[in-house]
Motif scaffolding. Structure first.
Motif, mmCIF file in Angstrom:
data_model
loop_
_atom_site.group_PDB
_atom_site.id
_atom_site.type_symbol
_atom_site.label_atom_id
_atom_site.label_comp_id
_atom_site.label_asym_id
_atom_site.label_seq_id
_atom_site.Cartn_x
_atom_site.Cartn_y
_atom_site.Cartn_z
ATOM 1 N N LEU A 1 0.854 -1.187 0.000
ATOM 2 C CA LEU A 1 0.000 0.000 0.000
ATOM 3 C C LEU A 1 0.885 1.231 0.000
ATOM 4 N N GLU A 2 1.000 1.917 -1.170
ATOM 5 C CA GLU A 2 1.840 3.112 -1.288
ATOM 6 C C GLU A 2 3.258 2.834 -0.773
ATOM 7 N N ASN A 3 3.794 1.654 -1.110
ATOM 8 C CA ASN A 3 5.145 1.238 -0.717
ATOM 9 C C ASN A 3 5.302 0.971 0.777
ATOM 10 N N ILE A 4 4.204 0.845 1.493
ATOM 11 C CA ILE A 4 4.239 0.483 2.905
ATOM 12 C C ILE A 4 4.113 -1.034 3.023
ATOM 13 N N SER A 5 5.019 -1.672 3.743
ATOM 14 C CA SER A 5 4.980 -3.121 3.894
ATOM 15 C C SER A 5 3.749 -3.542 4.695
ATOM 16 N N ARG A 6 3.079 -4.585 4.223
ATOM 17 C CA ARG A 6 1.915 -5.126 4.929
ATOM 18 C C ARG A 6 2.197 -6.526 5.466
ATOM 19 N N ILE A 7 3.475 -6.904 5.543
ATOM 20 C CA ILE A 7 3.810 -8.291 5.855
ATOM 21 C C ILE A 7 3.287 -8.709 7.229
ATOM 22 N N ASP A 8 3.319 -7.812 8.206
ATOM 23 C CA ASP A 8 2.814 -8.158 9.536
ATOM 24 C C ASP A 8 1.308 -8.383 9.509
ATOM 25 N N GLU A 9 0.591 -7.564 8.730
ATOM 26 C CA GLU A 9 -0.855 -7.752 8.602
ATOM 27 C C GLU A 9 -1.174 -9.056 7.882
ATOM 28 N N GLN A 10 -0.352 -9.386 6.890
ATOM 29 C CA GLN A 10 -0.566 -10.640 6.164
ATOM 30 C C GLN A 10 -0.307 -11.837 7.079
ATOM 31 N N ARG A 11 0.709 -11.715 7.910
ATOM 32 C CA ARG A 11 0.989 -12.781 8.880
ATOM 33 C C ARG A 11 -0.174 -12.921 9.866
ATOM 34 N N ASP A 12 -0.760 -11.811 10.246
ATOM 35 C CA ASP A 12 -1.922 -11.825 11.134
ATOM 36 C C ASP A 12 -3.093 -12.543 10.464
ATOM 37 N N PHE A 13 -3.271 -12.308 9.162
ATOM 38 C CA PHE A 13 -4.333 -12.993 8.423
ATOM 39 C C PHE A 13 -4.116 -14.503 8.403
ATOM 40 N N ILE A 14 -2.882 -14.929 8.183
ATOM 41 C CA ILE A 14 -2.601 -16.371 8.149
ATOM 42 C C ILE A 14 -2.948 -17.008 9.493
ATOM 43 N N SER A 15 -2.629 -16.342 10.586
ATOM 44 C CA SER A 15 -2.986 -16.854 11.915
ATOM 45 C C SER A 15 -4.490 -16.934 12.073
ATOM 46 N N CYS A 16 -5.195 -15.912 11.588
ATOM 47 C CA CYS A 16 -6.656 -15.890 11.650
ATOM 48 C C CYS A 16 -7.249 -17.019 10.812
ATOM 49 N N LEU A 17 -6.721 -17.198 9.601
ATOM 50 C CA LEU A 17 -7.230 -18.240 8.708
ATOM 51 C C LEU A 17 -6.970 -19.633 9.279
ATOM 52 N N THR A 18 -5.789 -19.833 9.822
ATOM 53 C CA THR A 18 -5.462 -21.127 10.420
ATOM 54 C C THR A 18 -6.413 -21.461 11.566
ATOM 55 N N LYS A 19 -6.757 -20.460 12.359
ATOM 56 C CA LYS A 19 -7.692 -20.651 13.468
ATOM 57 C C LYS A 19 -9.071 -21.046 12.950
ATOM 58 N N ILE A 20 -9.528 -20.374 11.888
ATOM 59 C CA ILE A 20 -10.828 -20.701 11.295
ATOM 60 C C ILE A 20 -10.831 -22.136 10.781
ATOM 61 N N VAL A 21 -9.759 -22.513 10.099
ATOM 62 C CA VAL A 21 -9.658 -23.853 9.525
ATOM 63 C C VAL A 21 -9.744 -24.925 10.609
ATOM 64 N N GLU A 22 -9.073 -24.708 11.719
ATOM 65 C CA GLU A 22 -9.098 -25.677 12.810
ATOM 66 C C GLU A 22 -10.454 -25.716 13.503
ATOM 67 N N GLU A 23 -11.017 -24.535 13.786
ATOM 68 C CA GLU A 23 -12.295 -24.481 14.503
ATOM 69 C C GLU A 23 -13.442 -25.036 13.677
ATOM 70 N N GLU A 24 -13.397 -24.809 12.370
ATOM 71 C CA GLU A 24 -14.475 -25.253 11.493
ATOM 72 C C GLU A 24 -14.242 -26.674 10.963
ATOM 73 N N LYS A 25 -13.112 -27.270 11.350
ATOM 74 C CA LYS A 25 -12.783 -28.641 10.919
ATOM 75 C C LYS A 25 -12.834 -28.778 9.392
ATOM 76 N N ILE A 26 -12.114 -27.898 8.741
ATOM 77 C CA ILE A 26 -12.089 -27.845 7.276
ATOM 78 C C ILE A 26 -11.335 -29.053 6.719
ATOM 79 N N ASP A 27 -11.867 -29.659 5.653
ATOM 80 C CA ASP A 27 -11.250 -30.830 5.023
ATOM 81 C C ASP A 27 -10.295 -30.466 3.897
#
Length: 407
Positions: A1-27
């Motif tokens: 975003l305008e040359n601002i790194s978003r890597i920490d936010e992206q890492r936060d998303f991966i943690s959020c997604l992993t949590k959803i996958v485990e809680e929802e028992k995704i196949d």
């Protein structure tokens, strides 16, 4: 975003997604392209991707299927395939990619059958099998490579949407009544709502739009990539949607909700699709300080949108000083853009000022102030003078030279 790194936010998303996958028992997990923002991603971005698919895969517990989008370099995306496939992480770069190229070595994931652009998967913890049609970003050239061996010249000359339709028409023969039938593709569907952050999918002659009617009606779900706003595809003969990007990547996406989709499907029944909204990553906000610089300063001091990225516009009758801009950014580090909205009287006065006899550095300084509403920094002025001076020939003196009509 305008040359601002978003890597920490992206890492936060991966943690959020992993949590959803485990809680929802995704196949199984489908990622429909634009893994990276560029054909030449940074090392940090690649490391985060590998870390993400490893977490989502759960040591061979569930398949993760990833296709390339128009942002991605197909070869680079799939470079880790010999290692990834062993745990059931399937990386596909081209429309004619065969998921059976490498062997899956986990007991839970079985590749029953496959061919160019399709696969049939079986999981030890599921009673059903899934047939998945995979169509990574189909550029004109890549699409013709898929069709050329089986199509005559007339088919190759059909409109882009018709050629996508002809491909799906052939591939849908792999769908059965006793399987869960899925599609993954990275294409632009007619009627899709865009933002400013997508890169246009351009095809020869501009024919880059696909009519939703080409999707097979016996599809349980079509998981689409390219558009950054989560949305259903209107007038599609089967459930089809774009999950969108997990983060907002331009201020045109201000206040858009981000989401992932969970699909529960059984053979012979309609799929149940659930939307889960995401709360990870910083929101994007647009501020317009109609009362001037002091209003913007007050907002910052009061902590308005403290954890957001800010696009700030200030209505003013004078240029903003470097000190004012610096103070705004100190009070709110999330401010990315500061744009003065100059009043008409000021703009008119600047337009008709006599330039004759002024030094070139003074002219550039005034031009910069007129275009941006702020004072030029010493560093930028020094760079300008270096460009003007060049490596050879007469040097322009910062304090003595004047400029005439040539500027």
């Amino acid at each position: 975003l305008e040359n601002i790194s978003r890597i920490d936010e992206q890492r936060d998303f991966i943690s959020c997604l992993t949590k959803i996958v485990e809680e929802e028992k995704i196949d199984m997990i489908l990622v429909s392209g634009d893994v990276y923002d560029t054909n030449n991603p940074s090392t940090a971005a690649e490391e985060l991707f590998y870390e993400a698919v490893d977490k989502l895969n759960g040591k061979g517990k569930r398949p993760v299927i990833v296709i390339a989008g128009n942002h991605d370099n197909p070869e680079r995306l799939c470079a880790a395939s010999p290692l990834a496939y062993k745990n059931g992480i399937i990386l596909l770069g081209y429309p004619k990619s065969d998921p059976g190229k490498y062997k899956i070595e986990t007991d839970n994931i079985i590749l029953v059958d496959s061919g160019p652009s399709w696969m049939e998967l079986s999981l030890s913890n599921c009673n059903e099998r899934a047939v998945i049609l995979t169509l990574p970003y189909p550029s004109e050239a890549r699409l013709e490579e898929v069709l050329e061996k089986e199509a005559d010249e007339q088919l190759l000359q059909l409109a882009y949407s018709d050629r996508i339709g002809s491909l799906f028409s052939k591939l849908k023969e792999k769908f059965r009544k006793d399987t869960i039938n899925l599609i993954m593709s990275h294409i632009f569907m007619l009627g899709g709502r865009e933002t400013e952050s997508e890169r246009k999918i351009q095809q020869v002659g501009g024919a880059y739009t696909v009519n939703p009617s080409v999707l097979p009606s016996n599809t349980h779900f079509a998981a689409l990539g390219h558009l950054h706003r989560p949305q259903w595809v209107k007038n599609a003969p089967c459930p089809a949607c774009y999950s969108g990007s997990p983060l907002a990547y331009s201020f045109s996406e201000t206040d858009y909700a981000k989401a992932v989709y969970i699909i529960e499907a059984k053979p012979g029944n309609e799929a149940d699709v659930k939307e889960i909204f995401l709360d990870c990553g910083k929101p994007l906000k647009c501020w317009i300080a109609e009362e001037g610089i002091q209003q913007a300063l007050d907002w910052c001091e009061k902590g308005k949108d403290k954890n957001a990225w800010i696009d700030l516009q200030i209505v003013t009758d004078r240029p903003l000083t470097m000190e004012e801009q610096k103070k705004l950014r100190q009070l709110h580090p999330g401010i990315i853009n500061i744009k003065p909205l100059l009043k008409a009287e000021y703009i008119k006065e600047e337009n008709y000022e006599n330039r004759e006899g002024k030094r070139i550095d003074q002219l550039f300084m005034e031009f910069y102030r007129y275009k941006t509403g702020s004072e030029i920094s010493d560093e930028l002025m020094a760079t300008f003078l270096e460009v003007i001076n060049g490596d050879e020939g007469d040097q322009i003196n910062y304090s003595e030279n004047t400029a005439g009509d040539s500027l």
